[in-house]
Design a protein around this motif. Structure first.
Motif, PDB file in Angstrom:
ATOM      1  N   THR A 107       0.821  -1.214   0.000  1.00 50.47           N
ATOM      2  CA  THR A 107       0.000   0.000   0.000  1.00 50.47           C
ATOM      3  C   THR A 107       0.854   1.263   0.000  1.00 50.47           C
ATOM      4  OG1 THR A 107      -0.164  -0.068   2.429  1.00 50.47           O
ATOM      5  CG2 THR A 107      -1.915  -1.151   1.174  1.00 50.47           C
ATOM      6  N   THR A 108       2.005   1.212   0.666  1.00 54.86           N
ATOM      7  CA  THR A 108       2.877   2.386   0.715  1.00 54.86           C
ATOM      8  C   THR A 108       3.619   2.587  -0.601  1.00 54.86           C
ATOM      9  OG1 THR A 108       3.193   2.035   3.088  1.00 54.86           O
ATOM     10  CG2 THR A 108       4.737   3.513   1.996  1.00 54.86           C
ATOM     11  N   VAL A 174      -0.843  11.763   1.918  1.00 53.82           N
ATOM     12  CA  VAL A 174      -1.407  10.554   2.518  1.00 53.82           C
ATOM     13  C   VAL A 174      -0.305   9.516   2.692  1.00 53.82           C
ATOM     14  CG1 VAL A 174      -3.704  10.964   1.539  1.00 53.82           C
ATOM     15  CG2 VAL A 174      -2.026   9.608   0.259  1.00 53.82           C
ATOM     16  N   ASP A 175      -0.650   8.450   3.408  1.00 50.09           N
ATOM     17  CA  ASP A 175       0.323   7.383   3.655  1.00 50.09           C
ATOM     18  C   ASP A 175       0.156   6.191   2.719  1.00 50.09           C
ATOM     19  OD1 ASP A 175       1.628   8.663   5.840  1.00 50.09           O
ATOM     20  OD2 ASP A 175      -0.054   8.120   7.131  1.00 50.09           O
ATOM     21  N   THR A 176      -1.074   5.961   2.226  1.00 49.07           N
ATOM     22  CA  THR A 176      -1.334   4.781   1.405  1.00 49.07           C
ATOM     23  C   THR A 176      -2.291   5.112   0.273  1.00 49.07           C
ATOM     24  OG1 THR A 176      -3.266   4.047   2.666  1.00 49.07           O
ATOM     25  CG2 THR A 176      -1.098   3.304   3.452  1.00 49.07           C
ATOM     26  N   ASP A 179      -5.776   5.479   1.578  1.00 52.04           N
ATOM     27  CA  ASP A 179      -6.079   6.798   2.140  1.00 52.04           C
ATOM     28  C   ASP A 179      -6.505   7.771   1.042  1.00 52.04           C
ATOM     29  OD1 ASP A 179      -5.407   5.886   4.654  1.00 52.04           O
ATOM     30  OD2 ASP A 179      -3.365   6.680   4.588  1.00 52.04           O
ATOM     31  N   CYS A 180      -5.840   7.689  -0.107  1.00 54.42           N
ATOM     32  CA  CYS A 180      -6.180   8.575  -1.222  1.00 54.42           C
ATOM     33  C   CYS A 180      -7.558   8.222  -1.779  1.00 54.42           C
ATOM     34  CB  CYS A 180      -5.118   8.470  -2.313  1.00 54.42           C
ATOM     35  SG  CYS A 180      -5.209   9.759  -3.581  1.00 54.42           S
ATOM     36  N   THR A 182     -10.026   6.969  -0.064  1.00 55.18           N
ATOM     37  CA  THR A 182     -10.995   7.494   0.901  1.00 55.18           C
ATOM     38  C   THR A 182     -11.185   8.993   0.717  1.00 55.18           C
ATOM     39  OG1 THR A 182     -10.425   5.782   2.506  1.00 55.18           O
ATOM     40  CG2 THR A 182     -11.502   7.757   3.358  1.00 55.18           C
ATOM     41  N   MET A 183     -10.088   9.684   0.466  1.00 54.46           N
ATOM     42  CA  MET A 183     -10.153  11.132   0.260  1.00 54.46           C
ATOM     43  C   MET A 183     -11.009  11.465  -0.960  1.00 54.46           C
ATOM     44  SD  MET A 183      -6.892  13.698  -0.130  1.00 54.46           S
ATOM     45  CE  MET A 183      -7.085  15.398  -0.697  1.00 54.46           C
ATOM     46  N   GLN A 213       5.642   9.963   2.523  1.00 51.46           N
ATOM     47  CA  GLN A 213       4.257  10.338   2.237  1.00 51.46           C
ATOM     48  C   GLN A 213       4.040  10.528   0.742  1.00 51.46           C
ATOM     49  OE1 GLN A 213       3.141  13.599   5.111  1.00 51.46           O
ATOM     50  NE2 GLN A 213       1.487  12.143   5.461  1.00 51.46           N
ATOM     51  N   CYS A 216      -1.611  13.060  -3.058  1.00 54.39           N
ATOM     52  CA  CYS A 216      -2.892  12.560  -3.560  1.00 54.39           C
ATOM     53  C   CYS A 216      -3.630  13.720  -4.222  1.00 54.39           C
ATOM     54  CB  CYS A 216      -3.706  11.981  -2.406  1.00 54.39           C
ATOM     55  SG  CYS A 216      -5.401  11.512  -2.832  1.00 54.39           S
TER      56      CYS A 216
END
Length: 254
Positions: A107-108, A174-176, A179-180, A182-183, A213, A216
């Motif tokens: 994911t990273t 973002v970290d993953t 996360d993007c 979700t954003m 980081q 995104c």
């Protein structure tokens, strides 16, 4: 008489078989399916040690690792060790592995390029120390695809340029990839996100930017690799320029 005949055939056949074994097969031959590997879906590995045994390198045990080659490694992608196997009795070892798409390494660094390393450990005779363990490695190229994200389809990956378009909405760090996603899901009008590393470099070209980081960027419309025209090289306050890496795009398909 039959027993002697079989021995004679075996004695004649063995050298021919040995000659058919390439030296590159001395530590094993590996196939896997499917290829490309899709995260979250079962992968069947089939390792053959027939030639390794014939050439005198019969393994005691084997180890399997996913490795990002140094040329593609940003310095953060650690090896992913995924199996240790005892020597197969029949010369072939078949097993199945499912790689977790939520594992932090995937994911990273969603678009890291990997190789599979098969390390075979065998027993060797030494004049000085008697029996000792020796390990040999074989590298196999592999492509790993991200699993389809909920409602999103990947449109491009592993570019060194970011999307640049008039329907841009906003961005965040973002970290993953999750996360993007979700954003984008939570921002009105977003149907596409572009996620990438945007590094700032000093005058010597060494990265000292935003660490691990990811940037995104959100957009209203679907985009492809042809829209990735922002390739960095923007002057920075420290005298260097920024560099974009591992850029990938995801479109909300449903």
């Amino acid at each position: 008489m039959l027993f002697k005949f079989l021995l004679a055939v075996s004695a004649l056949a063995a050298p021919a078989f040995a000659q058919s074994c390439a030296e590159a097969s001395r530590f094993g031959d590996l196939t896997f399916s499917p290829n490309p590997i899709v995260l979250g879906e079962p992968v069947t590995f089939n390792a053959s040690f027939a030639c390794a045994t014939e050439l005198g390198y019969a393994p005691l045990y084997t180890d399997y690792t996913l490795v990002v080659p140094p040329a593609n490694n940003t310095g953060f992608q650690a090896p992913i060790y995924f199996a240790r196997r005892d020597a197969p009795a029949g010369g072939n070892d078949v097993f199945t592995v499912t790689f977790d798409p939520n594992y932090s390494q995937f994911t990273t660094y969603p678009d890291a390029q990997y190789e599979i390393i098969l390390a075979a450990t065998h027993v060797a005779e030494s004049d000085s120390y008697g029996q000792t363990l020796i390990q040999g490695e074989v590298e196999f190229a592999v492509t790993i695809n991200q699993a389809s994200r909920s409602g999103y389809t990947e449109t491009f990956s592993n570019l060194s340029c970011a999307t640049q378009a008039s329907d841009y909405i906003t961005y965040g760090l973002v970290d993953t990839v999750a996360d993007c996603e979700t954003m984008c899901t939570n921002v009105s009008g977003c149907t596409f996100f572009n996620i990438y590393y945007d590094y700032n470099s000093n005058p010597k070209g060494n990265y000292n930017g935003n660490g691990t980081q990811l940037t995104c960027s959100l957009f209203q419309d679907k985009h492809t690799a042809s829209d990735a025209t922002n390739c960095g090289n923007q002057p920075q306050s420290n005298g260097g320029v920024d560099t974009i890496e591992n850029s990938c795009g995801w479109y909300k398909s449903s």
